[in-house]
Design a protein around this motif. Structure first.
Motif, mmCIF file in Angstrom:
data_model
loop_
_atom_site.group_PDB
_atom_site.id
_atom_site.type_symbol
_atom_site.label_atom_id
_atom_site.label_comp_id
_atom_site.label_asym_id
_atom_site.label_seq_id
_atom_site.Cartn_x
_atom_site.Cartn_y
_atom_site.Cartn_z
ATOM 1 N N GLU A 172 0.839 -1.062 0.102
ATOM 2 C CA GLU A 172 -0.029 -0.068 0.112
ATOM 3 C C GLU A 172 0.766 1.265 -0.126
ATOM 4 O O GLU A 172 1.941 1.298 0.743
ATOM 5 N N SER A 173 0.534 2.296 -0.883
ATOM 6 C CA SER A 173 1.208 3.557 -0.748
ATOM 7 C C SER A 173 0.703 4.686 -0.093
ATOM 8 O O SER A 173 -0.602 4.558 0.021
ATOM 9 N N ALA A 174 1.344 5.554 0.297
ATOM 10 C CA ALA A 174 0.847 6.739 0.746
ATOM 11 C C ALA A 174 0.100 7.661 -0.206
ATOM 12 O O ALA A 174 0.608 7.506 -1.467
ATOM 13 N N ARG A 175 -0.717 8.474 0.015
ATOM 14 C CA ARG A 175 -1.505 9.188 -0.905
ATOM 15 C C ARG A 175 -0.601 10.313 -1.110
ATOM 16 O O ARG A 175 0.225 10.950 -0.279
ATOM 17 N N GLU A 176 -0.485 10.432 -2.322
ATOM 18 C CA GLU A 176 0.300 11.755 -2.766
ATOM 19 C C GLU A 176 -0.458 13.125 -2.908
ATOM 20 O O GLU A 176 -1.809 13.003 -3.445
ATOM 21 N N PRO A 177 -0.131 13.979 -2.310
ATOM 22 C CA PRO A 177 -0.672 15.264 -2.267
ATOM 23 C C PRO A 177 -0.609 15.777 -3.467
ATOM 24 O O PRO A 177 0.496 15.959 -4.398
ATOM 25 N N LEU A 178 -1.645 16.402 -4.262
ATOM 26 C CA LEU A 178 -1.659 17.158 -5.345
ATOM 27 C C LEU A 178 -0.764 18.405 -5.209
ATOM 28 O O LEU A 178 -0.015 19.051 -6.315
ATOM 29 N N GLU A 179 -0.890 19.167 -4.324
ATOM 30 C CA GLU A 179 -0.051 20.401 -3.918
ATOM 31 C C GLU A 179 1.098 20.194 -3.008
ATOM 32 O O GLU A 179 0.980 19.388 -2.081
ATOM 33 N N ARG A 180 2.082 20.992 -3.039
ATOM 34 C CA ARG A 180 3.109 21.180 -2.060
ATOM 35 C C ARG A 180 3.199 22.421 -1.434
ATOM 36 O O ARG A 180 3.009 23.495 -2.056
ATOM 37 N N GLN B 610 1.504 24.314 -8.657
ATOM 38 C CA GLN B 610 0.579 23.536 -7.656
ATOM 39 C C GLN B 610 1.289 23.796 -6.300
ATOM 40 O O GLN B 610 1.284 23.288 -5.163
ATOM 41 N N ILE B 656 3.461 3.027 5.949
ATOM 42 C CA ILE B 656 2.209 4.309 6.133
ATOM 43 C C ILE B 656 1.220 3.962 7.304
ATOM 44 O O ILE B 656 0.347 4.659 7.608
ATOM 45 N N ASN B 673 2.155 18.460 3.834
ATOM 46 C CA ASN B 673 1.831 19.789 4.057
ATOM 47 C C ASN B 673 1.075 20.213 5.335
ATOM 48 O O ASN B 673 -0.044 20.747 5.543
ATOM 49 N N ARG B 755 -8.790 3.148 6.478
ATOM 50 C CA ARG B 755 -7.900 4.032 6.027
ATOM 51 C C ARG B 755 -8.686 5.525 5.991
ATOM 52 O O ARG B 755 -8.331 6.480 5.227
ATOM 53 N N THR B 762 -5.351 7.351 -4.363
ATOM 54 C CA THR B 762 -3.739 7.564 -4.477
ATOM 55 C C THR B 762 -3.418 8.764 -4.278
ATOM 56 O O THR B 762 -2.174 9.107 -4.081
ATOM 57 N N PHE B 764 -4.611 13.264 -3.591
ATOM 58 C CA PHE B 764 -5.751 14.038 -2.844
ATOM 59 C C PHE B 764 -5.314 15.497 -3.114
ATOM 60 O O PHE B 764 -4.038 15.816 -3.088
#
Lengths: 186, 940
Positions: A172-180, B610, B656, B673, B755, B762, B764
Motif C-alpha cells: 500500500e502506498s501513501a497518498r500523494e498530495p497534489l499540492e506542495r 501547484q 504508512i 503539508n 484508511r 492514491t 488528494f
C-alpha cells in the motif's frame, strides 16, 4: 617366510554353515529356494502337533482382509493427529529452530504420504476391490489433509500466513498530495 | 631487504600492541567503545574581545599563567596556554541577551578575576572558576575597575573593585574584594551619562559625557576619594566642537600610573590627549601615511599602577598601519612623542605586556612578530611568520585582529614570547616564539545555520549512478564500463595502499575504517555560516580539522545577516540571505561555483503551479498560491506566534501504518503539508498549539494549555505523523510548577484496518478535500526545561526515531526513544499481550531521563541553540550536529547498528575460527578417507 598355519575356512563358509542368528521380522519378500529357517521349522513342527493345517482363504475372504488392512492404513494418520496436535501446542508459537523443524516435518509427512498413495495401497488392491479402495484412498487423503490442516493451523499461529492487513501494508502506498506547500523564511 | 624486514617487524609490533591494547581497554561506560570516538566536542568561548583578554597568573606564588577572556558571546573562561584546552568556563548570559559592554579585570597578584556584565559584578576564583561573590547594581554597568591603591591602607588580601553604573541613579560603588559588600556609594548628580572609570593610585575619576546644546559631547570628570567616596573635585574638559560622538573617544586609560583620555576629531587628523587630573589638553597631528583614510585609532597602555606611563597609539587604514609611542612625564603631566613604529602593509595588532616597571609592545603583522621596549625603538625580538596555520579561502590574506602577549625578557632580548591572536578568519591562535602551538576555532561559537553536504567526489559517484539508473540498459552498460576504465587509473595507488588496508581490515572493524572510501556516508561535510559572514566547513568523519573557511559576506561592524544554507545538489552548498537563488560553493574545497547547476527540488516533482508558498509576516502566517493570497493565519488579539515547525520537506516514511500486536494496521495521517504552530497569549498565560494544513490553512488539530510560564522557552518539533512540544506550567493551587512534554500522533482513523474517509485513493488535493486526522496525545512530566527539540533522520525512515532534547540546565542533550513517549501507551492498566508485542508499556506520568539517553556522556555542552540531523548513507545511522556556543556532533543508531558491524565484532576471532576449521578439515580429511576405505574392505 616360515611354514604358515592352515588358512581358516573362508567367512562365507562359516556364514553358510551357521546361518543368520537374527530372525527377520518383516517378511516382505519370499525366501530363496531351498532356504529354510531353523526356528520356523521348529515352530511349524510344534504347531503341527496342536493345530490343523491352515485352510487357504478364499478370494472373497482375501478381499475383505485386504480391505480391512487398507482401512487400517488409511486411518493411521488420523490416529497420529492428537499426538501431533499436542506436540505442536507444546512447541509454542515462537519462531525457533525446534518448532520450525517440527512444522516442516508436519508438512512433509502428509504430502509425501499423499504422493506415495499408489505404492502404499498397491499390495492391497485387487481387481475386485478397486471400487472400495477408492473410498479408502479418499479417507487416507482426507486424514493426511487433516494433518496438513493441523500444520496450517500451526503456521497461522506462528504468524506466517499473510492473512492480515499488515502483511500487505508494504504494497500500500501513501497518498500523494497534489499540492506542495513550502515555507519561505523571511 | 633490511628495510622491508624492519617494516614487517614494525607491523608485527603494532599488531601486537593493538592486540594487547584490546585487552587493556577498560569498560568506562555503557557504550564505552563509542564514547569519545564517534562523537566530538569543541568547548568554545566565542570570539575573545580585545579589552577582556589577557594573561594572568591564577596563583600569585606560581609563574604559570592562564589566558582569561570574556568573549563576545558573554562566556567567561580560562584557557591553558600550553595546549589551548579550556580550564574553566562560565556563561554569564544564558538567555541570549546581547549586552553592549562587558568587563573583565584581574588585579596584579590576585587569585580572582572580576567580571562585570549587565547589572552584575561578580568575582570568580581564577584557578577553578568558582563564584566568590556577586553583586547586582541598580543600573546597567558602565565600567568596572580594580583599585590598585598605594596608600598603604590596603589589606594584603583581595583588592577592592569600583563599579560605575548608569540608569536613573548613576552611582560609583566601591566593592569589597573579599566579600562583595559595598564599602561606599557615590551618587552622581546631574543628567550626564556615565561613561567610564579611571583610577590612579590615589584618586578615582568618573568620566561623564555631557551633551551640549549644539550636539557635541563634553567630558566631565568627577574626582573621588577612594577611601571615603567623597567628591574631591569636578571639572569639565574643553573638548567642544571636536567630539561629536563617543566613537571618537579613543581611550580612557585605566589603572596606569597616570590615566589619560584620548580622543580625535571625526576625520582622524589630530589626536588630543588629556592626563586625567589635569585640565591641559595636548594635541598631536596625525600624519597621513598613505592614500586610504584612517579607519580607526587605538591606544594601548599598560594596566599596572607601577608600570612606566608610556602608551602606544595604533593607526589603521585599509591598506597599512603604523604606531606612535608616547611618554607621559609624571611630574608636569606633559605628554611627549617618543618614537614611531614604521608603516607596514596590512592589518596590525599590538599588545602590551609588562615586566616589573618595564613596558613592552608586541606588534603582530601578517608575516612577523616584533617586540619593542616602550623606552626605545630598538627591536628586542623578531620572529617571522610563514603562516598562522589556519584554513582560509584561497587568495585570502589572514590578518591579525587583536593580540595579547606574555614576554619574558633576559637582558636586552626577549627570551620567550607567547602571543594569542584573534585572526580575521575567526580562529584564536597561540604562537610561541612565532610558531603555532594551538588554534581554537572560536568563529564556530557564532554559528547561525548549518547544513550537511556530501563531499564532491562522493557526489559525483552518486550522480553517475543516477545517470546509469535513468538511461537504457545498453547505454548504462557502456557508461559503466567507461566509468570502470577511468577508475583503473587509480589502480596503482590502490595497490600501494593495499597491504596497509589489509592489515587495517584484519585489526580494525568496518565502523572505524573512515580513511578510505566513505561507503557509510559518515564523512559528510558540515557547513556552518557564522555571524561574522564566514562559511566554515568541518568533516563529520574527522572533525578535528577545519576543512575550509571562506568569507562570504563583507559585513560592517554591527551589521547582521540571516543566512540560509542548503545542499540541494549533492556536493554543492548554497548560501542565500533571502529565499531564492544564492551563491553555490563546492562542498569539498569551498570554491564558489562559476557555472550554475540546475537546482533539483527535493521530494516528488510537483508542477510549479501547484506550489503554495507561505511565510511569516508581521506575526501572521500568509500563504500565496499562484501569486494570489491563499490563506492567512492571524493570531487572536494579544496572541503571538512563538514557533512554527513545518514537517520537513524531505521526510521519508517507510511504513504508512503502524502494525498492532494482532497484526492489524493503524494508518498514519501522512500529509507532507502540515505544520505545528505554537502561539502564546501573554495576558492569560496560555499557550495554544495548532496543527495546520499548509495547503488550505485549515486547523486540523488544536490544544490549549493554561497557566504556562511563557518566559521559559517552548520547544516544538514535527515529523512524520507526530509532533512534540514542551512547556513549563506555573505553580497553581492544584498543580506545582513543572515541565511537561506533550507528544501527539495523528492517525487517519483510530479503527484498525481503516484508511479513513478517503479510503485507498492514491492522491488528494488538500484544497478540495478536508480531512481531519484523529489525534492521540499524551503528556509527560519531565525533570527539566527543554530549550530545543530535534529528531533523528535516516535515509529511508525505517529506523525508529529518537527525540533529541537540548537541556540547558544540565548542559546536555538527551535522545529520548520514541517508544518511551509513545502516546499509545496504555493508561491506568497494564498492557495487553498484543500491546506488549508492540513494545508498549504502561503509561507513567513522570518521564525520567535515563542516564543512558544522554548523548554527551560526561561532557558539558554549553549554550546549544539548535540541533541539526542528517541521514547517513546507511539506514541505521543518523548524524547529529549541535551548535550554539559549543559544537557537538555524534552518530546515532536509534534501532542499533543493524546494517554495520560494530566495534564489538571481533574480526580476528572470526578469521581464527575459519582458519582453525580449515586446518582441522585438512588434517581430518585423510583420516576419514582411510577409514572409509577400510570400512569398504571389511566384511559384515
Amino acid at each position: 617366510m616360515a611354514l604358515t598355519l592352515p588358512a581358516p575356512p573362508p567367512r562365507w563358509l562359516e556364514d553358510l554353515s551357521s546361518g543368520p542368528v537374527t530372525t527377520k521380522t518383516k517378511q516382505s519378500f519370499p525366501d530363496p529356494l531351498g532356504y529354510q529357517v531353523a526356528s520356523r521349522q521348529q515352530k511349524s513342527s510344534s504347531n503341527k502337533m496342536i493345530a490343523q493345517p491352515r485352510k487357504q482363504p478364499t478370494a472373497e475372504e482375501m478381499d475383505t482382509l485386504k480391505l480391512k488392512k487398507a482401512w487400517e492404513l488409511a486411518l493411521a494418520p488420523a490416529k497420529q493427529l492428537p499426538m501431533n496436535a499436542i506436540g505442536m501446542y507444546m512447541t509454542g508459537n515462537s519462531l525457533q529452530i525446534f518448532s520450525i523443524m517440527m512444522v516442516f516435518m508436519l508438512f512433509k509427512g502428509p504430502i509425501q504420504a499423499v504422493l506415495n498413495i499408489q505404492n502404499t495401497f498397491q499390495r492391497l488392491e485387487t481387481d475386485t476391490n478397486r471400487q472400495q479402495m477408492l473410498a479408502v484412498k479418499a479417507a487416507f487423503v482426507g486424514c493426511n489433509l487433516l494433518a496438513l490442516a493441523l500444520g496450517i493451523w500451526k503456521v497461522n499461529g506462528m504468524g506466517l500466513l499473510p492473512t492480515t492487513r499488515s502483511d500487505w501494508l508494504a504494497w500500500e502506498s501513501a497518498r500523494e498530495p497534489l499540492e506542495r506547500a513550502y515555507f519561505v523564511p523571511t | 631487504m633490511r628495510a622491508s624486514n624492519r617494516a614487517n617487524a614494525h607491523i608485527m609490533l603494532s599488531t601486537l600492541l593493538t592486540a594487547a591494547s584490546l585487552f587493556l581497554v577498560p569498560a568506562l561506560a555503557v557504550f564505552a567503545d563509542e564514547a569519545w570516538n564517534v562523537d566530538y566536542h569543541f568547548a568554545l568561548l566565542g570570539a575573545p574581545k580585545e579589552e577582556t583578554s589577557f594573561f594572568h597568573q591564577p596563583n600569585p606564588s606560581s609563574r604559570a599563567s592562564l589566558i582569561y577572556t570574556l568573549s563576545e558571546q558573554h562566556a567567561l573562561g580560562a584557557v591553558n596556554p600550553r595546549d589551548g584546552s579550556l580550564v574553566w568556563r562560565q556563561l554569564l548570559s544564558s538567555d541570549g541577551v546581547a549586552y553592549r559592554t562587558s568587563f573583565l579585570r584581574a588585579g596584579e597578584g590576585q587569585d580572582v578575576v572580576i567580571s562585570g556584565i549587565g547589572h552584575e559584578v561578580a568575582a570568580w576564583s581564577a584557578a577553578d572558576g568558582r563564584l566568590v561573590w556577586t553583586l547586582s547594581t541598580d543600573g546597567p554597568l558602565e565600567d568596572v575597575e580594580i583599585l590598585e591603591l598605594s596608600d598603604g591602607k590596603e589589606t594584603a588580601g583581595a583588592k577592592d573593585a569600583v563599579a560605575l553604573s548608569s540608569g536613573a541613579n548613576p552611582t560609583v560603588q566601591r566593592i569589597d574584594g573579599a566579600s562583595g559588600a559595598v564599602k561606599w556609594q557615590f551618587n552622581i548628580d546631574g543628567s550626564d551619562a556615565p561613561y567610564q572609570l579611571s583610577a590612579s593610585s590615589t584618586q578615582i575619576f568618573a568620566i561623564l559625557l555631557h551633551k551640549t546644546i549644539l550636539g557635541y559631547v563634553k567630558l566631565r570628570v568627577v574626582v573621588l576619594d577612594p577611601v571615603t567616596g567623597h567628591k574631591v573635585d569636578e571639572y569639565s574638559l574643553n573638548s567642544e566642537n571636536e567630539l561629536s560622538t563617543t566613537e571618537n573617544i579613543v581611550s580612557v586609560g585605566a589603572n596606569s600610573a597616570s590615566p589619560m583620555i584620548a580622543w580625535t576629531d571625526s576625520l582622524y587628523t589630530t589626536l588630543k590627549v588629556n592626563v586625567v587630573g589635569t585640565k591641559s589638553i595636548q594635541s598631536f597631528d596625525i600624519a597621513a601615511h598613505d592614500d586610504s583614510p584612517i579607519e580607526h585609532v587605538k591606544v594601548h597602555a599598560p594596566y599596572h599602577v607601577n608600570s612606566l606611563s608610556h602608551f602606544l597609539v595604533h593607526y589603521q587604514t585599509a591598506a597599512s598601519h603604523w604606531a606612535d609611542v608616547f611618554h607621559i612625564n609624571l611630574k608636569n603631566g606633559k605628554v611627549e612623542k617618543a618614537y614611531s613604529l614604521p608603516k607596514l602593509a596590512g592589518r596590525g595588532a599590538f599588545s602590551t605586556s609588562t615586566s616589573d616597571a618595564n613596558v613592552y609592545f608586541t606588534r603582530v603583522t601578517r608575516d612577523e612578530i616584533t617586540t619593542v621596549s616602550s623606552a626605545s625603538h630598538g627591536v628586542l625580538g623578531r620572529w617571522s611568520l610563514n603562516t598562522f596555520g589556519v584554513a582560509a579561502g584561497i587568495g585570502e590574506q589572514v590578518e591579525p585582529i587583536h593580540a595579547a602577549s606574555e614576554v619574558s625578557v633576559k637582558g636586552d632580548t626577549v627570551s620567550a614570547i607567547r602571543t594569542t591572536i584573534l585572526l580575521s578568519t575567526g580562529d584564536w591562535v597561540m604562537l610561541r616564539d612565532g610558531k603555532g602551538i594551538w588554534n581554537r576555532p572560536e568563529m564556530l561559537a557564532s554559528t547561525m545555520v548549518v547544513t550537511f553536504a556530501l563531499p564532491a567526489d562522493a557526489a559525483t559517484l552518486v550522480q553517475q549512478l543516477e545517470v546509469e539508473a535513468h538511461s537504457n540498459p545498453v547505454a548504462a552498460y557502456i557508461h559503466r564500463v567507461q566509468r570502470h576504465l577511468s577508475d583503473l587509473q587509480r589502480l596503482p595507488s590502490i595497490i600501494v595502499s593495499l597491504p596497509q588496508q589489509i592489515v587495517k581490515g584484519f585489526l580494525g572493524t568496518s565502523a572505524d575504517d573512515l580513511t578510505a572510501s566513505d561507503t557509510f556516508g559518515f564523512r559528510q561535510i558540515i557547513v556552518c555560516a557564522t555571524r561574522g559572514g564566514r562559511l566554515v566547513a568541518l568533516d563529520a568523519g574527522s572533525p578535528d580539522k577545519i576543512v575550509w573557511n571562506v568569507n562570504v559576506a563583507d559585513l560592517q561592524p554591527g551589521q547582521s545577516r540571516e543566512p540560509f544554507l542548503a545542499s540541494r545538489i549533492a556536493g554543492v552548498v548554497e548560501v542565500s540571505s533571502r529565499a531564492g537563488a544564492g551563491i553555490q560553493y563546492n562542498a569539498t574545497n569551498g570554491q564558489p561555483l562559476a557555472e550554475r547547476l540546475p537546482v533539483v527540488p527535493e521530494g516528488p516533482q510537483v508542477p510549479s503551479s501547484q506550489v503554495v508558498l507561505y511565510t511569516m509576516h508581521d506575526g501572521t502566517l500568509e500563504a500565496s498560491f499562484n501569486r494570489t493570497p491563499a490563506w492567512a493565519f492571524t493570531p487572536m488579539h494579544g496572541e503571538r506566534i512563538i514557533d512554527m515547525v513545518p514537517r520537513p520537506v524531505n521526510d521519508p516514511v517507510a511504513s504508512i501504518g503502524k502494525v498492532l500486536g494482532d497484526r492489524r494496521v493503524l494508518y498514519k495521517y501522512l500529509d507532507s503539508n502540515i505544520a505545528l504552530l505554537v502561539t502564546a497569549q501573554d495576558s492569560m498565560g496560555t499557550a495554544n498549539v495548532y496543527v495546520l494544513s499548509t495547503v488550505s490553512g485549515a486547523i486540523i488539530y488544536s490544544n490549549v494549555h493554561t497557566g504556562v510560564d511563557l518566559t521559559i522557552p517552548i520547544a516544538s518539533i514535527m515529523s512524520e505523523n507526530w509532533f512534540a512540544y514542551s512547556f513549563t506550567n506555573e505553580a497553581s493551587d492544584e498543580a506545582s510548577k513543572g515541565h511537561q512534554l506533550v507528544v501527539g500522533e495523528l492517525f487517519e482513523s483510530l479503527v484498525p484496518d481503516d484508511r479513513g474517509m478517503m479510503g485507498a485513493t492514491t492522491n488528494f488535493s488538500g484544497m478540495q478535500t478536508a480531512t481531519e486526522p484523529f489525534a492521540l496525545t499524551q503528556t509527560y512530566q519531565i525533570p527539566e526545561v527543554i530549550s530545543k527539540l530535534a529528531v533523528t533522520r535516516t535515509r529511508q525512515g525505517i529506523t525508529s526515531r529518537q527525540l533529541l532534547a537540548v537541556l540547558p540546565d544540565s548542559n546536555g542533550i538527551v535522545g529520548i526513544p520514541y517508544g518511551a513517549v509513545d502516546p499509545r501507551r496504555p493508561v491506568n492498566r497494564d498492557p495487553t499481550k498484543d500491546e506488549q508485542a508492540e513494545g508498549l508499556v504502561r503509561y507513567t506520568a513522570v518521564l525520567e531521563f535515563d542516564p543512558k539517553w544522554f548523548l554527551n556522556h560526561q561532557r558539558e555542552i554549553v549554550g546549544v541553540k539548535n540541533v541539526f540531523t542528517s541521514p547517513a548513507l546507511i539506514e541505521s545511522t543518523s548524524l547529529v550536529f549541535a551548535y550554539g556556543l559549543d559544537i557537538f556532533g555524534t552518530r546515532l543508531s536509534p534501532s542499533f547498528s543493524f546494517d554495520i558491524l560494530g566495534k564489538d565484532f571481533n574480526k580476528l576471532q572470526m578469521l581464527a575460527t575459519v582458519a582453525a576449521l580449515a586446518v582441522a578439515t585438512f588434517i581430518v580429511a585423510p583420516l576419514v578417507m582411510r577409514k572409509q576405505v577400510d570400512q569398504r574392505w571389511r566384511f559384515l
